[in-house]
Design an enzyme around this catalytic site. Structure first.
Site, PDB file in Angstrom:
ATOM      1  N   PRO A 125     -14.292  26.354  52.462  1.00  0.00           N
ATOM      2  CA  PRO A 125     -13.398  26.808  51.400  1.00  0.00           C
ATOM      3  C   PRO A 125     -13.849  28.084  50.698  1.00  0.00           C
ATOM      4  O   PRO A 125     -15.035  28.317  50.506  1.00  0.00           O
ATOM      5  CB  PRO A 125     -13.373  25.632  50.417  1.00  0.00           C
ATOM      6  N   ASN A 126     -12.857  28.867  50.360  1.00  0.00           N
ATOM      7  CA  ASN A 126     -12.974  30.099  49.579  1.00  0.00           C
ATOM      8  C   ASN A 126     -13.598  31.262  50.332  1.00  0.00           C
ATOM      9  O   ASN A 126     -13.638  32.377  49.819  1.00  0.00           O
ATOM     10  CB  ASN A 126     -13.712  29.861  48.256  1.00  0.00           C
TER      11      ASN A 126
ATOM     12  N   ARG B 123     -14.237  38.277  46.164  1.00  0.00           N
ATOM     13  CA  ARG B 123     -14.730  37.244  45.248  1.00  0.00           C
ATOM     14  C   ARG B 123     -16.214  37.430  44.976  1.00  0.00           C
ATOM     15  O   ARG B 123     -17.003  37.599  45.889  1.00  0.00           O
ATOM     16  CB  ARG B 123     -14.430  35.866  45.829  1.00  0.00           C
TER      17      ARG B 123
ATOM     18  N   TYR C 107     -21.687  37.364  47.020  1.00  0.00           N
ATOM     19  CA  TYR C 107     -21.247  37.234  48.411  1.00  0.00           C
ATOM     20  C   TYR C 107     -21.071  38.553  49.148  1.00  0.00           C
ATOM     21  O   TYR C 107     -20.789  38.556  50.341  1.00  0.00           O
ATOM     22  CB  TYR C 107     -19.939  36.427  48.458  1.00  0.00           C
TER      23      TYR C 107
ATOM     24  N   ASN D 115     -20.566  27.573  58.128  1.00  0.00           N
ATOM     25  CA  ASN D 115     -20.776  27.796  56.705  1.00  0.00           C
ATOM     26  C   ASN D 115     -19.861  26.813  55.976  1.00  0.00           C
ATOM     27  O   ASN D 115     -18.669  27.065  55.816  1.00  0.00           O
ATOM     28  CB  ASN D 115     -20.458  29.228  56.291  1.00  0.00           C
TER      29      ASN D 115
ATOM     30  N   ALA E 204     -18.672  25.274  49.712  1.00  0.00           N
ATOM     31  CA  ALA E 204     -18.825  24.246  48.672  1.00  0.00           C
ATOM     32  C   ALA E 204     -18.970  22.847  49.247  1.00  0.00           C
ATOM     33  O   ALA E 204     -19.580  21.972  48.617  1.00  0.00           O
ATOM     34  CB  ALA E 204     -17.639  24.297  47.712  1.00  0.00           C
TER      35      ALA E 204
ATOM     36  N   GLU F 230     -26.437  25.959  60.383  1.00  0.00           N
ATOM     37  CA  GLU F 230     -25.859  26.059  59.038  1.00  0.00           C
ATOM     38  C   GLU F 230     -26.142  27.454  58.484  1.00  0.00           C
ATOM     39  O   GLU F 230     -27.270  27.942  58.564  1.00  0.00           O
ATOM     40  CB  GLU F 230     -26.491  24.994  58.131  1.00  0.00           C
TER      41      GLU F 230
ATOM     42  N   HIS G  22     -25.377  30.360  55.215  1.00  0.00           N
ATOM     43  CA  HIS G  22     -24.907  30.669  53.857  1.00  0.00           C
ATOM     44  C   HIS G  22     -25.189  32.132  53.558  1.00  0.00           C
ATOM     45  O   HIS G  22     -26.270  32.632  53.887  1.00  0.00           O
ATOM     46  CB  HIS G  22     -25.615  29.805  52.808  1.00  0.00           C
TER      47      HIS G  22
ATOM     48  N   ARG H 272     -29.721  29.062  43.264  1.00  0.00           N
ATOM     49  CA  ARG H 272     -28.534  29.004  42.409  1.00  0.00           C
ATOM     50  C   ARG H 272     -28.556  27.729  41.564  1.00  0.00           C
ATOM     51  O   ARG H 272     -29.603  27.135  41.355  1.00  0.00           O
ATOM     52  CB  ARG H 272     -27.291  29.132  43.279  1.00  0.00           C
TER      53      ARG H 272
END
Length: 148
Positions: free
Chosen positions: A10-11, A18, A23, A75, A78, A99, A101, A108
């Protein structure tokens, strides 16, 4: 020719617009194109998929089983911190995955420190911006070459 699925949660469709300080400025399409080019140089085909919906991502993982996908670069965004359903799907299909990111989750908010995927992934690559994806492509090439 081996095929890799690049799966994005998502996103990530909003990359480039964004939270650029976290990012970066590259779009998901441009990142995917770079990965595709890198894999093509190694005679590996790339299939991409992004969804904001957990169930669609689960469906895509399951469909990969019938498509002879050799490896998934994933990825979860969330869903990294929440999705038992995606974890179970990856375990069920038994397709190795890396995985990825863009940011470093462990640097974070505390809730981002937990990944439902890291312990079952071949490798976790994070905190390198778009380079996380190209490093994952390189790791995928190396894995597939060793497997042959």
């Amino acid at each position: 020719m081996a095929t890799i699925l690049l799966l994005n949660g998502p996103n990530l469709n909003l990359l480039g617009s964004r939270e650029k300080s976290i990012y970066g400025e590259l779009t998901l399409d441009s990142i995917s194109k770079t990965v595709e080019d890198k894999l093509a140089d190694a005679s590996i085909k790339l299939v991409t998929y992004q969804s904001n919906h957990e169930g669609y991502l689960v469906d895509r993982v399951q469909r990969a089983l019938t498509e002879s996908i050799a490896l998934i670069i994933f990825n979860p965004a969330a869903y990294t911190h929440t999705s038992v359903a995606l974890r179970d799907a990856l375990l069920a299909v038994e397709i190795p995955f890396i995985e990825v990111h863009l940011s470093e989750p462990k640097e974070r908010e505390a809730f981002r420190h937990i990944s439902y995927f890291s312990d079952i992934a071949l490798e976790v690559i994070s905190g390198k911006g778009a380079m996380s994806y190209t490093d994952a492509a390189e790791a995928a090439i190396n894995y597939l070459n060793k497997k042959d």
